[in-house]
Scaffold this motif. Structure first.
Motif, PDB file in Angstrom:
ATOM      1  N   ARG A   1       0.831  -1.189   0.000  1.00  0.00           N
ATOM      2  CA  ARG A   1       0.000   0.000   0.000  1.00  0.00           C
ATOM      3  C   ARG A   1       0.874   1.250   0.000  1.00  0.00           C
ATOM      4  O   ARG A   1       1.814   1.356   0.782  1.00  0.00           O
ATOM      5  CB  ARG A   1      -0.875  -0.033   1.259  1.00  0.00           C
ATOM      6  N   CYS A   2       0.535   2.190  -0.856  1.00  0.00           N
ATOM      7  CA  CYS A   2       1.261   3.454  -0.884  1.00  0.00           C
ATOM      8  C   CYS A   2       0.990   4.207   0.411  1.00  0.00           C
ATOM      9  O   CYS A   2      -0.158   4.353   0.817  1.00  0.00           O
ATOM     10  CB  CYS A   2       0.816   4.281  -2.088  1.00  0.00           C
ATOM     11  N   ALA A   3       2.039   4.689   1.025  1.00  0.00           N
ATOM     12  CA  ALA A   3       1.902   5.352   2.323  1.00  0.00           C
ATOM     13  C   ALA A   3       1.234   6.715   2.191  1.00  0.00           C
ATOM     14  O   ALA A   3       0.773   7.288   3.169  1.00  0.00           O
ATOM     15  CB  ALA A   3       3.273   5.489   2.971  1.00  0.00           C
ATOM     16  N   VAL A   4       1.171   7.272   0.973  1.00  0.00           N
ATOM     17  CA  VAL A   4       0.587   8.604   0.780  1.00  0.00           C
ATOM     18  C   VAL A   4      -0.876   8.522   0.349  1.00  0.00           C
ATOM     19  O   VAL A   4      -1.752   9.086   0.987  1.00  0.00           O
ATOM     20  CB  VAL A   4       1.412   9.424  -0.238  1.00  0.00           C
ATOM     21  N   CYS A   5      -1.143   7.804  -0.750  1.00  0.00           N
ATOM     22  CA  CYS A   5      -2.504   7.800  -1.275  1.00  0.00           C
ATOM     23  C   CYS A   5      -3.260   6.512  -0.985  1.00  0.00           C
ATOM     24  O   CYS A   5      -4.458   6.437  -1.192  1.00  0.00           O
ATOM     25  CB  CYS A   5      -2.488   8.062  -2.784  1.00  0.00           C
ATOM     26  N   GLY A   6      -2.581   5.484  -0.502  1.00  0.00           N
ATOM     27  CA  GLY A   6      -3.274   4.251  -0.143  1.00  0.00           C
ATOM     28  C   GLY A   6      -3.492   3.302  -1.313  1.00  0.00           C
ATOM     29  O   GLY A   6      -4.145   2.280  -1.165  1.00  0.00           O
TER      30      GLY A   6
ATOM     31  N   GLU B   1       6.739  10.768  -6.973  1.00  0.00           N
ATOM     32  CA  GLU B   1       6.127  11.968  -6.410  1.00  0.00           C
ATOM     33  C   GLU B   1       5.708  11.731  -4.967  1.00  0.00           C
ATOM     34  O   GLU B   1       5.968  12.535  -4.081  1.00  0.00           O
ATOM     35  CB  GLU B   1       4.896  12.398  -7.223  1.00  0.00           C
ATOM     36  N   HIS B   2       5.050  10.599  -4.755  1.00  0.00           N
ATOM     37  CA  HIS B   2       4.568  10.302  -3.407  1.00  0.00           C
ATOM     38  C   HIS B   2       5.712   9.967  -2.459  1.00  0.00           C
ATOM     39  O   HIS B   2       5.644  10.265  -1.276  1.00  0.00           O
ATOM     40  CB  HIS B   2       3.542   9.166  -3.449  1.00  0.00           C
ATOM     41  N   ARG B   3       6.746   9.360  -3.011  1.00  0.00           N
ATOM     42  CA  ARG B   3       7.891   9.067  -2.169  1.00  0.00           C
ATOM     43  C   ARG B   3       8.539  10.365  -1.697  1.00  0.00           C
ATOM     44  O   ARG B   3       8.885  10.531  -0.525  1.00  0.00           O
ATOM     45  CB  ARG B   3       8.899   8.226  -2.941  1.00  0.00           C
TER      46      ARG B   3
ATOM     47  N   PHE C   1       5.704   3.235  -1.757  1.00  0.00           N
ATOM     48  CA  PHE C   1       5.038   4.318  -2.466  1.00  0.00           C
ATOM     49  C   PHE C   1       4.741   3.905  -3.897  1.00  0.00           C
ATOM     50  O   PHE C   1       5.481   3.123  -4.488  1.00  0.00           O
ATOM     51  CB  PHE C   1       5.912   5.584  -2.452  1.00  0.00           C
ATOM     52  N   CYS C   2       3.647   4.505  -4.453  1.00  0.00           N
ATOM     53  CA  CYS C   2       3.230   4.141  -5.804  1.00  0.00           C
ATOM     54  C   CYS C   2       4.046   4.874  -6.855  1.00  0.00           C
ATOM     55  O   CYS C   2       4.157   4.430  -7.983  1.00  0.00           O
ATOM     56  CB  CYS C   2       1.742   4.432  -5.987  1.00  0.00           C
ATOM     57  N   SER C   3       4.586   6.034  -6.498  1.00  0.00           N
ATOM     58  CA  SER C   3       5.315   6.840  -7.478  1.00  0.00           C
ATOM     59  C   SER C   3       6.421   7.625  -6.797  1.00  0.00           C
ATOM     60  O   SER C   3       6.437   7.758  -5.574  1.00  0.00           O
ATOM     61  CB  SER C   3       4.353   7.801  -8.180  1.00  0.00           C
TER      62      SER C   3
HETATM   63 ZN   LIG Z   1       0.607   7.073  -3.871  1.00  0.00          ZN
END
Ligand SMILES: [Zn+2]
Length: 74
Positions: free
Chosen positions: A42-47, A67-69, A63-65
């Protein structure tokens, strides 16, 4: 002469299977399936859930990307 024909046939079959394999891999990708995927994380920012192999990891978070990292590190 026969041997050359046999070799050419083997080459043709090999090329054929190569094309089929590539086609199948492409078709699988189009359907959104990834072969041999591991755990989903699961991405820690957007889920968003992403395959662990595609996720970006920093410390114990995924993280998914990029940017989110980067967003999470601020
Ligand atoms: Zn994300």
């Amino acid at each position: 002469m026969n041997l050359i024909r046999l070799l050419l046939l083997a080459l043709a079959i090999w090329l054929f299977t190569l094309v089929i394999k590539r086609y199948l891999a492409l078709a699988r990708r189009k359907r959104g399936e990834t072969p041999r995927i591991g755990a989903m994380v699961r991405c820690a920012v957007c889920g968003l859930h992403v395959p662990e192999a595609e996720a970006l990891k920093r410390h114990d978070q995924y993280f998914c990307s990029t940017e989110h990292r980067d967003q999470a590190s601020v």
